[in-house]
Scaffold this motif. Structure first.
Motif, PDB file in Angstrom:
ATOM      1  N   UNK A 119      -0.375 -26.281  15.066  1.00  0.00           N
ATOM      2  CA  UNK A 119       0.370 -26.706  16.318  1.00  0.00           C
ATOM      3  C   UNK A 119       1.554 -27.107  15.377  1.00  0.00           C
ATOM      4  N   UNK A 120       2.650 -27.669  16.340  1.00  0.00           N
ATOM      5  CA  UNK A 120       3.650 -27.973  16.314  1.00  0.00           C
ATOM      6  C   UNK A 120       5.045 -27.245  16.571  1.00  0.00           C
ATOM      7  N   UNK A 121       6.234 -27.356  15.655  1.00  0.00           N
ATOM      8  CA  UNK A 121       7.349 -26.476  15.815  1.00  0.00           C
ATOM      9  C   UNK A 121       6.958 -25.043  15.218  1.00  0.00           C
ATOM     10  N   UNK A 122       7.352 -24.206  16.086  1.00  0.00           N
ATOM     11  CA  UNK A 122       7.276 -22.657  15.583  1.00  0.00           C
ATOM     12  C   UNK A 122       5.950 -22.523  15.388  1.00  0.00           C
ATOM     13  N   UNK A 123       4.932 -22.821  16.204  1.00  0.00           N
ATOM     14  CA  UNK A 123       3.524 -22.573  16.102  1.00  0.00           C
ATOM     15  C   UNK A 123       3.000 -21.123  16.104  1.00  0.00           C
ATOM     16  N   UNK A 124       2.472 -20.613  15.297  1.00  0.00           N
ATOM     17  CA  UNK A 124       2.318 -19.216  15.123  1.00  0.00           C
ATOM     18  C   UNK A 124       1.352 -18.398  16.166  1.00  0.00           C
ATOM     19  N   UNK A 125       0.467 -19.252  16.862  1.00  0.00           N
ATOM     20  CA  UNK A 125      -0.460 -18.595  18.053  1.00  0.00           C
ATOM     21  C   UNK A 125      -1.100 -17.488  17.233  1.00  0.00           C
ATOM     22  N   UNK A 126      -1.347 -17.729  15.912  1.00  0.00           N
ATOM     23  CA  UNK A 126      -2.481 -16.587  15.319  1.00  0.00           C
ATOM     24  C   UNK A 126      -1.724 -15.332  15.234  1.00  0.00           C
ATOM     25  N   UNK A 127      -0.481 -15.041  15.163  1.00  0.00           N
ATOM     26  CA  UNK A 127      -0.062 -13.930  15.309  1.00  0.00           C
ATOM     27  C   UNK A 127      -0.403 -12.882  14.194  1.00  0.00           C
ATOM     28  N   UNK A 128      -0.806 -11.884  14.263  1.00  0.00           N
ATOM     29  CA  UNK A 128      -0.942 -10.718  13.047  1.00  0.00           C
ATOM     30  C   UNK A 128      -0.166  -9.329  13.505  1.00  0.00           C
ATOM     31  N   UNK A 129       0.064  -8.618  12.483  1.00  0.00           N
ATOM     32  CA  UNK A 129       0.923  -7.302  12.586  1.00  0.00           C
ATOM     33  C   UNK A 129       0.489  -6.500  11.786  1.00  0.00           C
ATOM     34  N   UNK A 130       0.418  -5.219  11.912  1.00  0.00           N
ATOM     35  CA  UNK A 130       0.418  -4.039  10.811  1.00  0.00           C
ATOM     36  C   UNK A 130       1.211  -3.099  11.096  1.00  0.00           C
ATOM     37  N   UNK A 131       1.698  -2.148  10.554  1.00  0.00           N
ATOM     38  CA  UNK A 131       2.453  -0.951  10.702  1.00  0.00           C
ATOM     39  C   UNK A 131       1.439   0.282  11.392  1.00  0.00           C
ATOM     40  N   UNK A 165      12.862 -10.655  10.536  1.00  0.00           N
ATOM     41  CA  UNK A 165      13.078  -9.712   9.550  1.00  0.00           C
ATOM     42  C   UNK A 165      12.163  -8.512   9.791  1.00  0.00           C
ATOM     43  N   UNK A 166      11.045  -8.822  10.120  1.00  0.00           N
ATOM     44  CA  UNK A 166       9.982  -7.904  10.558  1.00  0.00           C
ATOM     45  C   UNK A 166      10.551  -6.795  11.542  1.00  0.00           C
ATOM     46  N   UNK A 167      11.113  -7.483  12.970  1.00  0.00           N
ATOM     47  CA  UNK A 167      11.537  -6.576  14.164  1.00  0.00           C
ATOM     48  C   UNK A 167      12.585  -5.856  13.776  1.00  0.00           C
ATOM     49  N   UNK A 168      13.590  -6.497  12.913  1.00  0.00           N
ATOM     50  CA  UNK A 168      14.843  -5.837  12.490  1.00  0.00           C
ATOM     51  C   UNK A 168      14.560  -4.447  11.377  1.00  0.00           C
ATOM     52  N   UNK A 169      13.763  -5.044  10.575  1.00  0.00           N
ATOM     53  CA  UNK A 169      13.369  -3.636   9.717  1.00  0.00           C
ATOM     54  C   UNK A 169      12.509  -2.618  10.378  1.00  0.00           C
ATOM     55  N   UNK A 170      11.565  -2.834  11.250  1.00  0.00           N
ATOM     56  CA  UNK A 170      10.905  -1.937  11.813  1.00  0.00           C
ATOM     57  C   UNK A 170      11.725  -1.132  12.757  1.00  0.00           C
ATOM     58  N   UNK A 171      12.695  -1.712  13.541  1.00  0.00           N
ATOM     59  CA  UNK A 171      13.495  -0.851  14.387  1.00  0.00           C
ATOM     60  C   UNK A 171      14.488   0.275  13.387  1.00  0.00           C
ATOM     61  N   UNK A 172      14.861  -0.481  12.317  1.00  0.00           N
ATOM     62  CA  UNK A 172      15.903   0.281  11.619  1.00  0.00           C
ATOM     63  C   UNK A 172      15.251   1.287  10.776  1.00  0.00           C
ATOM     64  N   UNK A 173      14.077   1.189  10.271  1.00  0.00           N
ATOM     65  CA  UNK A 173      13.460   2.187   9.490  1.00  0.00           C
ATOM     66  C   UNK A 173      12.444   3.097  10.504  1.00  0.00           C
ATOM     67  N   UNK A 174      12.380   2.750  11.712  1.00  0.00           N
ATOM     68  CA  UNK A 174      11.683   3.806  12.417  1.00  0.00           C
ATOM     69  C   UNK A 174      10.058   3.461  12.413  1.00  0.00           C
ATOM     70  N   UNK A 175       9.766   2.260  11.775  1.00  0.00           N
ATOM     71  CA  UNK A 175       8.154   1.983  11.431  1.00  0.00           C
ATOM     72  C   UNK A 175       8.022   1.162  12.763  1.00  0.00           C
ATOM     73  N   UNK A 176       6.361   1.583  13.466  1.00  0.00           N
ATOM     74  CA  UNK A 176       6.155   0.698  14.363  1.00  0.00           C
ATOM     75  C   UNK A 176       4.932  -0.208  13.997  1.00  0.00           C
ATOM     76  N   UNK A 177       5.259  -1.530  14.446  1.00  0.00           N
ATOM     77  CA  UNK A 177       4.335  -2.349  14.263  1.00  0.00           C
ATOM     78  C   UNK A 177       3.444  -2.983  15.407  1.00  0.00           C
ATOM     79  N   UNK A 178       2.266  -2.997  15.351  1.00  0.00           N
ATOM     80  CA  UNK A 178       1.638  -3.490  16.147  1.00  0.00           C
ATOM     81  C   UNK A 178       1.352  -5.180  15.934  1.00  0.00           C
ATOM     82  N   UNK A 179       1.984  -5.709  17.136  1.00  0.00           N
ATOM     83  CA  UNK A 179       1.832  -7.353  17.046  1.00  0.00           C
ATOM     84  C   UNK A 179       1.026  -7.850  18.043  1.00  0.00           C
ATOM     85  N   UNK A 180       0.320  -8.801  17.465  1.00  0.00           N
ATOM     86  CA  UNK A 180      -0.551  -9.411  18.630  1.00  0.00           C
ATOM     87  C   UNK A 180      -0.444 -10.917  18.506  1.00  0.00           C
ATOM     88  N   UNK A 181      -0.676 -11.714  19.584  1.00  0.00           N
ATOM     89  CA  UNK A 181      -0.821 -13.169  19.622  1.00  0.00           C
ATOM     90  C   UNK A 181      -1.942 -13.515  20.390  1.00  0.00           C
TER      91      UNK A 181
END
Lengths: 130, 338
Positions: free
Chosen positions: B168-180, B71-87
């Motif tokens: 840990x486990x399925x879909x482990x987030x690996x500390x992901x953080x993001x901001x526009x 949802x984040x990736x699609x919204x960013x792409x379609x609204x022209x917002x750039x997100x910084x994403x880190x893991x």
């Protein structure tokens, strides 16, 4: 569903109540907080019932000496050997061995500390079961 | 394009679903006024998948939304917002990076394990590793948290937050953080809405794979009939309860996201001025209600297996009916947006 149909059956959600986007009398969409829905409460009760049943079964086996206290703590936190192995950074077959009393008793302090820190408890608490 | 963060304090917005809620909340704090259903629609959140071979706590995975992060990736792409994403690999480094960012006054979205967050009520405390929330500041080692599905602002200690981010486990987030990091001066919603709807229709009716989309719903309905003999009298209420929880528990907005999508279509009608969306919204609402009907009858079976007229054949019929109606709806929507 309309605003007047939003279920208010109660539940133990604290500050996490369900939110629905539904039309009000004028047809405008509003966000409504719901206190809970009976069918969902039934499903949740069923789930937690089975979790505590499973845990009681494991506890019995620990008392009989078939499983180690580690198995009890693992089940209390709803984990399986695969997930626990990822948390402590060991291969799964070794974690499985530690679920048996013989494997568990041969653990050194370092390994016990690693297991205890996963569950946020002390080593003494890890060796105990209620 | 520049970053126009509002000078005001962080505004906490309550929402039904964690990911669309936190994206909407972040965007609003950066001056793009969007509602949660709009983000959900533009991000093509609606989905169906019945993955009986992927086990979630020994139960089959029944997904009503797309993959976490989509949802984040699609919204960013379609609204022209750039997100910084880190893991991150190293938990300490991940926490330090979070500290540096929030100390600059930037609210940060993070993904964390629901199980380890201390403020979560026991009833929803299970190992779900893709819960989204926003950290908007800190007092020493206490992090100020705006959890979109929680009604009030909360705090969380550094130790707990670290554990939750690096679970840990399925879909482990690996500390992901993001901001526009970059927001456009004015956002054009029309093409974004069109693309969002288009993707949903495509996935739901055009992908020739029997476990996802409308075909997936039909597979689910057929599989449901066989549940009693497959899982046995004693275990089957548990599986049915699981199906109901996946569909209605917190974060879905009711009816497996169908009600929220109806709200999105309603809003789309207002933004685009196209009245055809209004009718679609009503139909989607009716479908959502039918899914809830399924939950209602399912719960009765869960509680008392002998009740009259409620059986797995009936449940299966309700879902098959949903599948038929949804197919027609996506087909009509496709005609509007293509």
């Amino acid at each position: 569903m309309e605003k007047k149909d939003v279920p208010m059956d109660g539940g133990k959600y604290g500050g996490f109540s369900h939110k629905y986007y539904v039309p009000d009398e004028n047809g405008d969409y509003v966000r409504v907080l719901s206190s809970g829905w009976e069918p969902l409460n039934i499903a949740n009760d069923k789930f937690w019932e089975s979790v505590s049943e499973d845990l009681a079964g494991v506890l019995e086996k620990v008392k009989k000496g078939e499983l180690s206290p580690l198995a009890y703590h693992m089940n209390r936190h709803m984990m399986d050997a695969k997930v626990l192995a990822q948390y402590v950074g060991l291969p799964r077959w070794r974690v499985k061995r530690h679920l048996k009393p013989r494997g568990f008793n041969s653990l050194d302090d370092e390994a016990l500390k690693r297991y205890a820190s996963v569950f946020n408890i002390t080593v003494e608490q890890l060796k105990e079961t209620p | 394009m520049t970053l126009k963060k509002k000078d005001k304090d962080f505004i906490h917005r309550i929402s039904a679903h964690c990911e669309s809620g936190s994206i909407a909340s972040l965007l609003c704090n950066y001056g793009i006024e969007v509602s949660e259903p709009l983000v959900f629609g533009i991000g093509s959140g609606l989905f169906f998948g019945y993955f009986s071979y992927i086990k979630m706590m020994e139960m089959p995975l029944i997904a009503f939304r797309n993959m976490p992060g989509k949802i984040m990736k699609n919204t960013a792409k379609r609204l022209g917002v750039r997100f910084e994403i880190f893991t991150f690999k190293d938990p300490e480094k991940g926490m330090d990076a979070l500290d540096r960012t929030i100390d600059r006054g930037i609210p940060v979205g993070i993904r964390a394990g629901l199980y380890w967050l201390p403020y979560v009520p026991d009833i929803v405390r299970f190992h779900f590793n893709a819960h989204n929330l926003i950290v908007y500041g800190r007092n020493g080692n206490d992090y100020l948290i705006s959890d979109p599905v929680c009604e009030v602002l909360t705090v969380c200690s550094r130790k707990d937050l670290m554990k939750a981010r690096f679970c840990k486990g399925a879909m482990a987030p690996k500390g992901v953080m993001y901001y526009p990091s970059d927001t456009p001066d004015n956002v054009d919603f029309l093409p974004a809405i069109r693309k969002g709807i288009k993707e949903v229709c495509h996935v739901m009716i055009h992908v020739p794979f029997p476990l996802i989309g409308v075909w997936g719903i039909k597979t689910y309905a057929k599989a449901l009939k066989k549940w009693p003999e497959k899982y046995g009298e004693r275990r089957v209420p548990l599986y049915l309860g699981h199906a109901i929880r996946m569909q209605e528990e917190i974060g879905t907005g009711g009816g497996g996201f169908r009600l929220m999508y109806a709200a999105f279509l309603h809003e789309a009608a207002h933004i685009t001025g196209d009245d055809r969306y209004l009718e679609m919204s009503k139909r989607m609402m009716a479908i959502g209600d039918e899914w809830r009907e399924f939950a209602l009858h399912g719960a009765r079976i869960c509680k008392n297996r002998a009740s009259d007229g409620d059986n797995f054949d009936r449940l299966s019929d309700i879902i098959l009916d949903c599948a038929g109606k949804e197919y027609q709806l996506y087909k009509d929507l496709w005609e509007i947006v293509r």
